[in-house]
Motif scaffolding. Structure first.
Motif, mmCIF file in Angstrom:
data_model
loop_
_atom_site.group_PDB
_atom_site.id
_atom_site.type_symbol
_atom_site.label_atom_id
_atom_site.label_comp_id
_atom_site.label_asym_id
_atom_site.label_seq_id
_atom_site.Cartn_x
_atom_site.Cartn_y
_atom_site.Cartn_z
ATOM 1 N N THR A 340 0.828 -1.210 0.000
ATOM 2 C CA THR A 340 0.000 0.000 0.000
ATOM 3 C C THR A 340 0.861 1.258 0.000
ATOM 4 O O THR A 340 0.653 2.188 -0.791
ATOM 5 N N SER A 341 1.841 1.299 0.886
ATOM 6 C CA SER A 341 2.723 2.459 0.983
ATOM 7 C C SER A 341 3.556 2.639 -0.282
ATOM 8 O O SER A 341 3.745 3.761 -0.769
ATOM 9 N N PHE A 342 4.038 1.545 -0.842
ATOM 10 C CA PHE A 342 4.862 1.622 -2.054
ATOM 11 C C PHE A 342 4.050 2.150 -3.235
ATOM 12 O O PHE A 342 4.545 2.943 -4.045
ATOM 13 N N ALA A 343 2.796 1.715 -3.358
ATOM 14 C CA ALA A 343 1.940 2.190 -4.450
ATOM 15 C C ALA A 343 1.750 3.701 -4.376
ATOM 16 O O ALA A 343 1.810 4.408 -5.397
ATOM 17 N N ILE A 344 1.543 4.210 -3.165
ATOM 18 C CA ILE A 344 1.410 5.659 -2.980
ATOM 19 C C ILE A 344 2.723 6.354 -3.334
ATOM 20 O O ILE A 344 2.744 7.411 -3.969
ATOM 21 N N GLY A 345 3.845 5.740 -2.950
ATOM 22 C CA GLY A 345 5.159 6.305 -3.234
ATOM 23 C C GLY A 345 5.442 6.418 -4.720
ATOM 24 O O GLY A 345 6.045 7.406 -5.176
ATOM 25 N N VAL A 347 3.242 6.864 -7.163
ATOM 26 C CA VAL A 347 2.455 7.986 -7.681
ATOM 27 C C VAL A 347 3.127 9.320 -7.344
ATOM 28 O O VAL A 347 3.297 10.193 -8.214
ATOM 29 N N LEU A 348 3.543 9.470 -6.100
ATOM 30 C CA LEU A 348 4.183 10.717 -5.674
ATOM 31 C C LEU A 348 5.538 10.914 -6.339
ATOM 32 O O LEU A 348 5.964 12.046 -6.595
ATOM 33 N N PHE A 349 6.227 9.828 -6.640
ATOM 34 C CA PHE A 349 7.521 9.895 -7.333
ATOM 35 C C PHE A 349 7.374 10.645 -8.656
ATOM 36 O O PHE A 349 8.146 11.566 -8.957
ATOM 37 N N ILE A 351 4.839 12.599 -9.585
ATOM 38 C CA ILE A 351 4.332 13.960 -9.377
ATOM 39 C C ILE A 351 5.468 14.924 -9.065
ATOM 40 O O ILE A 351 5.613 15.982 -9.702
ATOM 41 N N PHE A 352 6.314 14.578 -8.109
ATOM 42 C CA PHE A 352 7.390 15.482 -7.695
ATOM 43 C C PHE A 352 8.526 15.528 -8.701
ATOM 44 O O PHE A 352 9.290 16.495 -8.741
ATOM 45 N N LEU A 353 8.632 14.489 -9.538
ATOM 46 C CA LEU A 353 9.662 14.496 -10.569
ATOM 47 C C LEU A 353 9.402 15.595 -11.594
ATOM 48 O O LEU A 353 10.337 16.190 -12.147
ATOM 49 N N PHE A 354 8.127 15.892 -11.841
ATOM 50 C CA PHE A 354 7.772 16.880 -12.856
ATOM 51 C C PHE A 354 7.454 18.267 -12.286
ATOM 52 O O PHE A 354 7.460 19.247 -13.022
ATOM 53 N N LEU A 355 7.187 18.374 -10.997
ATOM 54 C CA LEU A 355 6.900 19.690 -10.411
ATOM 55 C C LEU A 355 8.150 20.556 -10.318
ATOM 56 O O LEU A 355 8.088 21.773 -10.425
ATOM 57 N N LEU A 380 15.167 14.380 -5.111
ATOM 58 C CA LEU A 380 14.010 14.459 -4.230
ATOM 59 C C LEU A 380 12.995 13.382 -4.586
ATOM 60 O O LEU A 380 12.452 12.709 -3.699
ATOM 61 N N ALA A 381 12.751 13.184 -5.877
ATOM 62 C CA ALA A 381 11.783 12.181 -6.316
ATOM 63 C C ALA A 381 12.212 10.774 -5.905
ATOM 64 O O ALA A 381 11.396 9.968 -5.448
ATOM 65 N N PHE A 382 13.500 10.465 -6.066
ATOM 66 C CA PHE A 382 13.988 9.137 -5.675
ATOM 67 C C PHE A 382 13.959 8.958 -4.154
ATOM 68 O O PHE A 382 13.721 7.855 -3.662
ATOM 69 N N SER A 383 14.187 10.034 -3.421
ATOM 70 C CA SER A 383 14.076 9.955 -1.955
ATOM 71 C C SER A 383 12.659 9.602 -1.546
ATOM 72 O O SER A 383 12.428 8.792 -0.642
ATOM 73 N N ILE A 384 11.694 10.214 -2.220
ATOM 74 C CA ILE A 384 10.284 9.954 -1.930
ATOM 75 C C ILE A 384 9.948 8.487 -2.184
ATOM 76 O O ILE A 384 9.223 7.853 -1.410
#
Length: 486
Positions: A340-345, A347-349, A351-355, A380-384
């Motif tokens: 569950t946590s990885f799936a959320i990660g 998606v956020l990866f 998002i933050f990669l392109f912001l 930052l994206a890979f850290s997330i």
């Protein structure tokens, strides 16, 4: 093994078999509900708590770049240092309360909470001198003098915050073990709303500067504590709180030992990013580097609050299942939480990669800082992405009581691999802050792999036995005490 233990083991086996017969889809749905009951309020609470520092940083950042750099140093070095020690030591309460609750030794939860208060308040007093001597400490670590002096002034305002951590962490873990942390979320929402309003009044309308921002910060940390404490002692937990007990002062050495091992484990994790900031402070154009890195770490910290919510869920679910005596339940819970946590990660990866630098303008108007943030965005994206797995595995370790083992893993992966590689890439290869961050990401990656292997190869039936022995050890001591009033 006594007759009662045999009956209990058979009952749990029957319960596990009945649930297994209902099918995988039902089991995943049922476990997910249990996880989100804990993780949902925990995530919101951590967002609000982390948001307290971010709100303060946003208002201070518009006072000046030196003030922003100084506050960033205080938060990422001093506050993180104190947070690491006290949160780490309080995490022993997660193991004890979670396993006791799973084993239905309800009276012991209140005693564990009071023992933790004693240990943590004493520990907090030893942290006060660090706040008083922050300026010379930072100067000795190579920070610029003007930044260190402002940081020393801000650190004096942090002393009440450090003592707020004691009640905050312990009450949260006590309530989480019983899946009663929704009250914490409500209090956190009230607190962050008051903080935003009060910060605006004191720093923008009345122009009180740093003192105004820090007064609001202190209120924001103490308001939830008062509410949690009143909830606990005024009838919110009738099953587990039986009033103040002299047992809180008995067997404290055992509590101290578990608290210290827990403290070392989490401190080594929470201080990891602190080393990154300290190394950045001695590089070229330090003020811009620290500002950019602190913004990235703040964004990373926001996402980290989601992972820490799942850390709490993993700790509670694993400890409850082990205390209940179900190794299958513990293993299944781990799998569901990690995925569950990885799936959320993931998606956020993306998002933050392109912001990239767009989010930096929340914290600063400086174009140079914004460009530096854009340059660090891929890291930052890979850290997330890594944050979506590693903290959850740490939560498994807390639930099972592996604090000492994971402390050794953290030392090896973070401080013998991550930091040396980062120093070489940052200073020798001259990649500057990017090189340091890459090295430290590598250390986190290695640690995540090690924890995955450790979790996979664990004999969970044996962990049930260990948990049962731990619960019985505390229960036998207390129930045999004639002075017990719990």
């Amino acid at each position: 093994m006594g007759e009662e233990d045999i009956k209990r083991k058979l009952l749990i086996k029957e319960e596990d078999e009945r649930e297994h017969d209902l099918g995988l889809q039902y089991r995943v749905w049922n476990e997910s509900k249990k996880i989100w009951v804990i993780a949902g309020p925990a995530i919101f609470t951590r967002f609000s708590t982390f948001g307290t520092n971010v709100v303060s940083q946003a208002f201070i950042g518009h006072i000046g770049s030196t003030e922003l750099a100084a506050y960033s140093l205080v938060v990422t070095v001093l506050v993180r240092f104190a947070n690491g020690i006290l949160l780490g030591m309080a995490s022993a309460l997660e193991t004890l309360c979670g396993q006791s609750y799973g084993a239905k030794q309800y009276d012991m939860l209140g005693v564990h909470l009071q023992r933790s208060w004693v240990v943590l308040f004493v520990s907090a007093f030893f942290l006060v001198p660090i706040c008083i001597f922050t300026t010379p400490i930072l100067e000795a670590l190579g920070q610029e003098q003007n930044i260190a002096q402002v940081a020393g002034y801000i650190s004096l305002w942090v002393i009440p915050v450090i003592f707020a951590f004691v009640l905050s962490f312990t009450c949260q873990m006590y309530l989480q073990a019983q899946s009663k942390n929704l009250i914490i979320a409500y209090l956190s929402a009230i607190s962050i709303a008051i903080h935003i309003l009060l910060s605006w009044l004191l720093t923008v309308k009345y122009q009180l500067g740093i003192p105004g921002a820090m007064v609001s910060t202190i209120f924001a940390f103490w308001i939830p504590n008062i509410g949690q404490l009143l909830f606990v002692i005024c009838g919110g937990c009738p099953q587990t709180w039986k009033g103040f007990s002299m047992l809180a002062f008995k067997d404290l050495w055992d509590v101290v030992k578990l608290s210290l091992s827990s403290g070392v484990m989490l401190c080594l994790e929470l201080w990891y990013n602190t080393v990154l900031v300290l190394l950045t402070g001695s590089m070229e154009n330090a003020e811009v580097s620290i500002d950019a890195l602190s913004i990235c770490l703040n964004i990373n910290g926001w996402e980290m609050m989601i992972s820490l919510g799942f850390l709490a869920a993993a700790s509670v679910r694993v400890s409850n299942e082990l205390g209940r005596g179900s190794s299958k339940g513990a293993k299944f819970s781990i799998v569901v939480i990690v995925f569950t946590s990885f799936a959320i990660g993931v998606v956020l990866f993306f998002i933050f990669l392109f912001l990239r630098e767009r989010l930096s303008y929340i914290f600063t108007n400086d174009e140079e800082v914004a460009k530096a943030v854009a340059d660090l965005s891929p890291l930052l994206a890979f850290s997330i992405l890594l944050n979506s797995v590693q903290p959850v595995l740490s939560g498994v370790a807390l639930g099972a009581g592996w604090q000492s083992t994971v402390a050794y893993v953290n030392i090896a992966c973070y401080y013998l691999i991550g930091i040396p590689v980062g120093v070489v890439l940052g200073y020798v290869v001259n990649l500057q802050v990017k090189g340091v961050w890459i090295g430290m990401l590598f250390g986190t990656f290695v640690q995540t792999i090690v924890l995955l292997i450790l979790t996979y190869r664990t004999d969970w039936d044996n962990q049930v036995t260990i948990a049962r022995n731990r619960v019985n050890k505390w229960a036998v001591k207390d129930s045999g005490d004639p002075s017990s009033d719990s």
